[in-house]
Design an enzyme around this catalytic site. Sequence first.
Site, PDB file in Angstrom:
ATOM      1  N   HIS A   1     -39.620 -23.104  72.711  1.00 36.57           N
ATOM      2  CA  HIS A   1     -40.892 -23.390  72.046  1.00 36.57           C
ATOM      3  C   HIS A   1     -41.521 -24.614  72.702  1.00 36.57           C
ATOM      4  O   HIS A   1     -40.877 -25.649  72.872  1.00 36.57           O
ATOM      5  CB  HIS A   1     -40.651 -23.639  70.562  1.00 36.57           C
ATOM      6  CG  HIS A   1     -41.803 -24.287  69.874  1.00 36.57           C
ATOM      7  ND1 HIS A   1     -43.084 -23.783  69.943  1.00 36.57           N
ATOM      8  CD2 HIS A   1     -41.871 -25.419  69.120  1.00 36.57           C
ATOM      9  CE1 HIS A   1     -43.887 -24.578  69.254  1.00 36.57           C
ATOM     10  NE2 HIS A   1     -43.186 -25.567  68.753  1.00 36.57           N
TER      11      HIS A   1
ATOM     12  N   ASN B   1     -49.135 -27.418  72.111  1.00 31.98           N
ATOM     13  CA  ASN B   1     -48.192 -26.721  71.237  1.00 31.98           C
ATOM     14  C   ASN B   1     -48.970 -25.661  70.463  1.00 31.98           C
ATOM     15  O   ASN B   1     -49.756 -25.991  69.571  1.00 31.98           O
ATOM     16  CB  ASN B   1     -47.546 -27.736  70.291  1.00 31.98           C
ATOM     17  CG  ASN B   1     -46.555 -27.111  69.319  1.00 31.98           C
ATOM     18  OD1 ASN B   1     -46.576 -25.913  69.067  1.00 31.98           O
ATOM     19  ND2 ASN B   1     -45.693 -27.934  68.739  1.00 31.98           N
TER      20      ASN B   1
ATOM     21  N   CYS C   1     -43.100 -22.415  63.965  1.00 33.86           N
ATOM     22  CA  CYS C   1     -42.955 -22.380  65.420  1.00 33.86           C
ATOM     23  C   CYS C   1     -41.811 -21.483  65.894  1.00 33.86           C
ATOM     24  O   CYS C   1     -41.729 -21.170  67.086  1.00 33.86           O
ATOM     25  CB  CYS C   1     -42.780 -23.796  65.967  1.00 33.86           C
ATOM     26  SG  CYS C   1     -44.230 -24.840  65.697  1.00 33.86           S
TER      27      CYS C   1
END
Length: 340
Positions: free
Chosen positions: A253, A283, A111
């Site tokens: 993020h 996500n 990520c």
Amino acid sequence: MVAAVVTGIGGWLPPRAVPNEELAARLDSSDAWIRRRTGIRRRHFASEGMAVSDLAVEAGGRALKSAGGCDADAVVLATTTPDRPCPATAPDVATRLGLPGVAAFDVAAVCSGFVYALATGAGLIAAGIARRVLVIGADVFSSILDPADRSTSVIFGDGAGAVVLRAGSAGEPGELGPFDLGSDGGGADLITVPAGGSRQRLSGAEPAPGQYYFAMAGKEVFWRAVQQMARSAQNAVDRAGWRLEDVDHLVCHQANQRITDHLADELGLPRARAVTNIADVGNTAAASIPLALDQAHADGTLRTGDRVLLTAFGGGLAWGSVTLRWPAIDDGRGQGGPDE
């Protein structure tokens, strides 16, 4: 001194939207529970036959068009879900974008991958190796999720986002500021796909079927993410000579809405300054920051000269942050272009 300057941006989501109700029906959950725990109401999943390269080509093409051309000297792709373990996916993406022969390679930092890829692209420019670099973050996490695992399958979505960097001058809008990057391999098992790599293949033990799926220790990752992103973001702001109160937009993020809220609080920033799109995309791993930037550019949230702070945390464990003065991108969307 040559600086890496953002000059184009683009994003793409697979057409298939998956609302919470579709997942809740098979996970003994509910739309209300998913929204309360994550802030997500829907996400997009790649359709059968799609691969991460398809998403990367779509986002990369849009970023190149936004930058006013189709040329680049290098392509850097951040992904955890490449088309194949070998070779890298970036060369295929470059060729399909009409960029055969350019340097192209993948970056694996989960990520945090997009921030690491940005740093890599900026380094290529600073070293004089490239004048224009296409940086893409793309993931198809639906391909590695356990469909029966409520803790992960409701969180992740698929998508791709990209920016074009060009060689520019220090101080001009779009310049990437100093980076802060770090890692802690002691937490490698907190975010992982246990099987499929050389360690498992050479262990002599047959893995359980579930070990081929993505796994995450959610509670511990939650607080580590908040604390490490806060420290890294502060370091990046200090190196840029900014103060936190000078930051117009925090783009972290998009892991979980509660993480974003807690991070803003930890940094002493109003939650309204945190750019968020997790409600509609989930996500998206390495794609989350460029997708959030693309949406904020398109809707006019980001205006030329705004001070933007990017920060990410993910598997590895790895984290990274960088500052950015938003550029004038004249692509017909958002600030710097004609009204839509």
